[in-house]
Design a protein around this motif. Structure first.
Motif, PDB file in Angstrom:
ATOM      1  N   PRO A 109       0.807  -1.228   0.000  1.00 33.86           N
ATOM      2  CA  PRO A 109       0.000   0.000   0.000  1.00 33.86           C
ATOM      3  C   PRO A 109       0.835   1.271   0.000  1.00 33.86           C
ATOM      4  O   PRO A 109       0.297   2.351  -0.270  1.00 33.86           O
ATOM      5  CB  PRO A 109      -0.826  -0.123   1.285  1.00 33.86           C
ATOM      6  CG  PRO A 109      -0.045  -1.034   2.160  1.00 33.86           C
ATOM      7  CD  PRO A 109       0.626  -2.004   1.235  1.00 33.86           C
ATOM      8  N   GLU A 113      -1.089   2.840  -5.647  1.00 33.44           N
ATOM      9  CA  GLU A 113      -2.314   3.577  -5.371  1.00 33.44           C
ATOM     10  C   GLU A 113      -3.516   2.773  -5.831  1.00 33.44           C
ATOM     11  O   GLU A 113      -3.490   2.131  -6.877  1.00 33.44           O
ATOM     12  CB  GLU A 113      -2.298   4.927  -6.105  1.00 33.44           C
ATOM     13  CG  GLU A 113      -1.368   5.962  -5.481  1.00 33.44           C
ATOM     14  CD  GLU A 113      -1.887   6.486  -4.148  1.00 33.44           C
ATOM     15  OE1 GLU A 113      -3.124   6.484  -3.959  1.00 33.44           O
ATOM     16  OE2 GLU A 113      -1.061   6.861  -3.309  1.00 33.44           O
ATOM     17  N   SER A 116     -10.684   4.875  -4.944  1.00 29.63           N
ATOM     18  CA  SER A 116     -11.723   4.708  -3.928  1.00 29.63           C
ATOM     19  C   SER A 116     -12.768   3.682  -4.356  1.00 29.63           C
ATOM     20  O   SER A 116     -13.232   2.884  -3.543  1.00 29.63           O
ATOM     21  CB  SER A 116     -12.392   6.054  -3.662  1.00 29.63           C
ATOM     22  OG  SER A 116     -13.464   5.924  -2.762  1.00 29.63           O
ATOM     23  N   TRP A 136      -3.358  -5.213   6.605  1.00 29.06           N
ATOM     24  CA  TRP A 136      -2.049  -4.623   6.344  1.00 29.06           C
ATOM     25  C   TRP A 136      -0.933  -5.578   6.771  1.00 29.06           C
ATOM     26  O   TRP A 136       0.194  -5.477   6.302  1.00 29.06           O
ATOM     27  CB  TRP A 136      -1.911  -3.271   7.052  1.00 29.06           C
ATOM     28  CG  TRP A 136      -2.065  -3.313   8.545  1.00 29.06           C
ATOM     29  CD1 TRP A 136      -3.221  -3.141   9.254  1.00 29.06           C
ATOM     30  CD2 TRP A 136      -1.036  -3.533   9.516  1.00 29.06           C
ATOM     31  NE1 TRP A 136      -2.990  -3.250  10.603  1.00 29.06           N
ATOM     32  CE2 TRP A 136      -1.647  -3.482  10.804  1.00 29.06           C
ATOM     33  CE3 TRP A 136       0.337  -3.755   9.447  1.00 29.06           C
ATOM     34  CZ2 TRP A 136      -0.938  -3.649  11.985  1.00 29.06           C
ATOM     35  CZ3 TRP A 136       1.050  -3.929  10.627  1.00 29.06           C
ATOM     36  CH2 TRP A 136       0.424  -3.872  11.872  1.00 29.06           C
ATOM     37  N   SER A 177     -11.109  -1.941   9.785  1.00 23.84           N
ATOM     38  CA  SER A 177     -10.098  -0.958  10.194  1.00 23.84           C
ATOM     39  C   SER A 177      -8.690  -1.380   9.802  1.00 23.84           C
ATOM     40  O   SER A 177      -7.849  -0.546   9.467  1.00 23.84           O
ATOM     41  CB  SER A 177     -10.176  -0.737  11.706  1.00 23.84           C
ATOM     42  OG  SER A 177     -11.453  -0.284  12.086  1.00 23.84           O
ATOM     43  N   ASP A 178      -8.417  -2.679   9.867  1.00 21.19           N
ATOM     44  CA  ASP A 178      -7.092  -3.186   9.535  1.00 21.19           C
ATOM     45  C   ASP A 178      -6.985  -3.678   8.101  1.00 21.19           C
ATOM     46  O   ASP A 178      -5.953  -4.231   7.710  1.00 21.19           O
ATOM     47  CB  ASP A 178      -6.703  -4.318  10.485  1.00 21.19           C
ATOM     48  CG  ASP A 178      -6.224  -3.804  11.828  1.00 21.19           C
ATOM     49  OD1 ASP A 178      -6.042  -2.584  11.969  1.00 21.19           O
ATOM     50  OD2 ASP A 178      -6.037  -4.625  12.750  1.00 21.19           O
ATOM     51  N   ALA A 182      -8.000   0.068   3.627  1.00 19.59           N
ATOM     52  CA  ALA A 182      -8.777   1.014   4.432  1.00 19.59           C
ATOM     53  C   ALA A 182      -8.296   2.445   4.279  1.00 19.59           C
ATOM     54  O   ALA A 182      -9.080   3.388   4.432  1.00 19.59           O
ATOM     55  CB  ALA A 182      -8.742   0.599   5.906  1.00 19.59           C
ATOM     56  N   THR A 183      -7.025   2.638   3.984  1.00 25.89           N
ATOM     57  CA  THR A 183      -6.467   3.990   3.880  1.00 25.89           C
ATOM     58  C   THR A 183      -6.745   4.637   2.528  1.00 25.89           C
ATOM     59  O   THR A 183      -6.359   5.784   2.318  1.00 25.89           O
ATOM     60  CB  THR A 183      -4.953   3.962   4.118  1.00 25.89           C
ATOM     61  OG1 THR A 183      -4.337   3.081   3.171  1.00 25.89           O
ATOM     62  CG2 THR A 183      -4.636   3.485   5.531  1.00 25.89           C
ATOM     63  N   PHE A 184      -7.416   3.935   1.627  1.00 28.07           N
ATOM     64  CA  PHE A 184      -7.685   4.472   0.292  1.00 28.07           C
ATOM     65  C   PHE A 184      -9.122   4.981   0.153  1.00 28.07           C
ATOM     66  O   PHE A 184      -9.654   5.044  -0.960  1.00 28.07           O
ATOM     67  CB  PHE A 184      -7.402   3.414  -0.782  1.00 28.07           C
ATOM     68  CG  PHE A 184      -5.942   3.050  -0.894  1.00 28.07           C
ATOM     69  CD1 PHE A 184      -5.070   3.820  -1.645  1.00 28.07           C
ATOM     70  CD2 PHE A 184      -5.435   1.957  -0.213  1.00 28.07           C
ATOM     71  CE1 PHE A 184      -3.723   3.495  -1.747  1.00 28.07           C
ATOM     72  CE2 PHE A 184      -4.093   1.615  -0.299  1.00 28.07           C
ATOM     73  CZ  PHE A 184      -3.232   2.393  -1.073  1.00 28.07           C
ATOM     74  N   ALA A 185      -9.741   5.355   1.267  1.00 26.41           N
ATOM     75  CA  ALA A 185     -11.105   5.891   1.282  1.00 26.41           C
ATOM     76  C   ALA A 185     -12.072   5.016   0.493  1.00 26.41           C
ATOM     77  O   ALA A 185     -12.729   5.463  -0.458  1.00 26.41           O
ATOM     78  CB  ALA A 185     -11.116   7.322   0.718  1.00 26.41           C
ATOM     79  N   ASP A 251      -9.690   3.433  13.367  1.00 24.83           N
ATOM     80  CA  ASP A 251      -8.234   3.564  13.404  1.00 24.83           C
ATOM     81  C   ASP A 251      -7.583   2.191  13.298  1.00 24.83           C
ATOM     82  O   ASP A 251      -8.020   1.240  13.944  1.00 24.83           O
ATOM     83  CB  ASP A 251      -7.784   4.241  14.705  1.00 24.83           C
ATOM     84  CG  ASP A 251      -8.236   5.686  14.781  1.00 24.83           C
ATOM     85  OD1 ASP A 251      -8.420   6.293  13.705  1.00 24.83           O
ATOM     86  OD2 ASP A 251      -8.418   6.195  15.901  1.00 24.83           O
ATOM     87  N   ARG A 252      -6.548   2.135  12.510  1.00 25.69           N
ATOM     88  CA  ARG A 252      -5.833   0.873  12.342  1.00 25.69           C
ATOM     89  C   ARG A 252      -5.089   0.508  13.612  1.00 25.69           C
ATOM     90  O   ARG A 252      -4.483   1.346  14.270  1.00 25.69           O
ATOM     91  CB  ARG A 252      -4.846   0.987  11.176  1.00 25.69           C
ATOM     92  CG  ARG A 252      -4.197  -0.330  10.808  1.00 25.69           C
ATOM     93  CD  ARG A 252      -3.299  -0.177   9.601  1.00 25.69           C
ATOM     94  NE  ARG A 252      -2.101   0.591   9.928  1.00 25.69           N
ATOM     95  CZ  ARG A 252      -1.163   0.910   9.039  1.00 25.69           C
ATOM     96  NH1 ARG A 252      -1.328   0.580   7.777  1.00 25.69           N
ATOM     97  NH2 ARG A 252      -0.091   1.582   9.408  1.00 25.69           N
TER      98      ARG A 252
END
Length: 274
Positions: A109, A113, A116, A136, A177-178, A182-185, A251-252
């Protein structure tokens, strides 16, 4: 029906996999990642690979082609590793092969990229099948020819290890969350609108029909392989109707234990976050 091939040469084990899958050549001149009925996780891992892999493909996600693979344990006689020899001896007959993607890279990640929309489609799909193994810590995705491919669905549908609790599992929330994306909206709402209406009883019946009878026989509480198939259909159909309302992304975690079940958690490699 899934194509059936015969293994002709065992090439090498993939030791990062807890079930010790191997690269195998077959009589159709193809090269496959083979997962074995004799591995510690048993045949339910292969059932999950078929149902979830085919479902992902039918929804338009990229999952490697699957084949039924016949194995004669004699091909392992020249293998110097005793563990591999024992695995091959225990896996004679029908096993599962996944198309080998040469030159593919493990998804990172921090290096790749993901849009979404695509992130939302993968997260919703993983919520549907309750995939605890695309985090992750252990992404279980490959990048091949610049596109994202989903692999390793053997740890999904945890409810089939405890069928009496399957009805409750249909509405079990999914904490993403994990999740590695998840961080890519992830646009889960759009994915739900696209995918949920397509997960029909007919589609699931077609997919579960691809699971060999011999991997569904003698299931406690069921009188026939078709009864087991119908149980998978009922649970996935019920989950598809409601799961979009039960996906959370917070939150992760950092050092908290994996959400994977105990039999899997000890086999997952931990990956450092830079």
């Amino acid at each position: 029906m899934l194509t059936e091939v015969t293994a002709t040469r065992y090439v090498t084990p993939l030791r990062e996999g807890g079930s010790l899958p191997g690269i195998v050549e077959a009589d159709d001149l193809g090269t496959y990642i083979m997962k074995f009925t004799g591995a510690g996780q048993g045949r339910k891992t292969l059932v999950a690979e078929i149902i979830c892999g085919l479902l992902g493909r039918r929804l338009g996600l990229r999952v490697p082609d699957l084949v039924q693979m016949q194995l004669d344990p004699v091909i392992g006689l020249g293998e110097p590793d005793q563990e591999v020899q024992e695995l091959l001896k225990a896996s004679g007959g029908l096993n599962l092969g996944m198309d080998y993607l040469p030159g593919s890279l493990g998804f990172d990640p921090l290096a790749f990229e993901v849009g979404s929309r695509e992130a939302g489609r993968v997260v919703w799909f993983d919520a549907l099948i309750n995939n605890v193994d695309r985090s992750w810590r252990n992404p279980n995705m490959l990048v091949w020819h610049g596109e994202l491919w989903l692999i390793d669905h053997g740890a999904t549908m945890i409810w089939h290890h405890n069928w009496p609790g399957a009805e409750k599992a249909a509405v079990k929330p999914f904490n993403a969350s994990d999740h590695v994306l998840a961080t890519f909206a992830p646009d889960v709402a759009s994915a739900a609108a696209e995918f949920a209406p397509r997960v029909t009883e007919d589609l699931l019946a077609e997919i579960t029909a691809e699971v060999p009878d011999e991997w569904l026989t003698d299931e406690p509480g069921f009188d026939s392989p078709d009864e087991v198939r119908r149980a998978y259909v009922r649970t996935l159909l019920a989950r598809a109707e409601v799961i979009s309302d039960h996906i959370t992304i917070g939150d992760r975690s950092k050092d908290t234990p994996s959400q994977a079940p105990e039999w899997l958690a000890g086999k997952l490699p931990r990956r450092a976050v830079k």
